[in-house]
Write a protein that holds these residues in place. Structure first.
Motif, PDB file in Angstrom:
ATOM      1  N   ARG A  73       0.787  -1.154   0.130  1.00 49.79           N
ATOM      2  CA  ARG A  73       0.120   0.184   0.029  1.00 49.79           C
ATOM      3  C   ARG A  73       0.917   1.286   0.193  1.00 49.79           C
ATOM      4  O   ARG A  73       0.662   2.183  -0.501  1.00 49.79           O
ATOM      5  N   LYS A  74       1.857   1.187   0.747  1.00 45.90           N
ATOM      6  CA  LYS A  74       2.828   2.323   0.801  1.00 45.90           C
ATOM      7  C   LYS A  74       3.717   2.657  -0.458  1.00 45.90           C
ATOM      8  O   LYS A  74       3.634   3.811  -0.887  1.00 45.90           O
ATOM      9  N   SER A  75       3.945   1.481  -0.961  1.00 46.73           N
ATOM     10  CA  SER A  75       4.261   1.666  -2.342  1.00 46.73           C
ATOM     11  C   SER A  75       3.595   2.208  -3.473  1.00 46.73           C
ATOM     12  O   SER A  75       3.925   2.757  -4.309  1.00 46.73           O
ATOM     13  N   ALA A  76       2.464   1.638  -3.471  1.00 43.30           N
ATOM     14  CA  ALA A  76       1.463   2.018  -4.404  1.00 43.30           C
ATOM     15  C   ALA A  76       1.063   3.549  -4.217  1.00 43.30           C
ATOM     16  O   ALA A  76       0.868   4.286  -5.027  1.00 43.30           O
ATOM     17  N   ASP A  77       1.034   3.877  -2.918  1.00 42.72           N
ATOM     18  CA  ASP A  77       0.696   5.334  -2.566  1.00 42.72           C
ATOM     19  C   ASP A  77       2.003   6.108  -3.118  1.00 42.72           C
ATOM     20  O   ASP A  77       1.899   7.465  -3.823  1.00 42.72           O
ATOM     21  N   TYR A  78       2.929   5.846  -3.003  1.00 38.05           N
ATOM     22  CA  TYR A  78       4.271   6.522  -3.480  1.00 38.05           C
ATOM     23  C   TYR A  78       4.331   6.657  -4.766  1.00 38.05           C
ATOM     24  O   TYR A  78       4.567   7.584  -5.501  1.00 38.05           O
ATOM     25  N   ASP A  79       4.044   5.455  -5.611  1.00 40.69           N
ATOM     26  CA  ASP A  79       4.301   5.384  -7.055  1.00 40.69           C
ATOM     27  C   ASP A  79       2.905   6.451  -7.759  1.00 40.69           C
ATOM     28  O   ASP A  79       3.287   6.833  -8.847  1.00 40.69           O
ATOM     29  N   ALA A  80       1.802   6.660  -7.025  1.00 33.28           N
ATOM     30  CA  ALA A  80       0.651   7.473  -7.561  1.00 33.28           C
ATOM     31  C   ALA A  80       1.006   8.926  -7.469  1.00 33.28           C
ATOM     32  O   ALA A  80       0.314   9.548  -8.214  1.00 33.28           O
ATOM     33  N   ALA A  81       1.919   9.227  -6.375  1.00 37.12           N
ATOM     34  CA  ALA A  81       2.156  10.461  -6.303  1.00 37.12           C
ATOM     35  C   ALA A  81       2.883  11.078  -7.275  1.00 37.12           C
ATOM     36  O   ALA A  81       3.803  10.587  -8.149  1.00 37.12           O
TER      37      ALA A  81
END
Length: 81
Positions: A73-81
């Protein structure tokens, strides 16, 4: 002499500092993520939360799977930013 039960650790501190060395319950997951237990069951039904498994009629969560879910989830949020 009486024995005292070990003090309950703060679930959020556990999530940040390392999960317990035991399988987690839906109550544990709800406390850690500060969501209602019904939300945890909905995540399981929709397959969008940390993966759980059944032991008889009980749902349990492997701490390693919960760690992986949080990292994802952290990675997905980071990649989406």
């Amino acid at each position: 002499m009486g024995t005292t039960a070990p003090a309950q650790a703060d679930p959020l501190a556990i999530l940040r500092g390392g999960l317990p060395d035991r399988y987690l319950t839906p109550d544990d997951i709800a406390e850690m993520f500060e969501v209602p237990k019904e939300t945890v069951y909905q995540w399981r039904k929709k397959r969008i939360g940390p993966p759980g498994f059944r032991i008889g009629k009980y749902v349990r969560y492997d701490p390693a799977d919960v760690r992986a879910y949080v990292a994802e989830r952290k990675s997905a949020d980071y990649d989406a930013a």
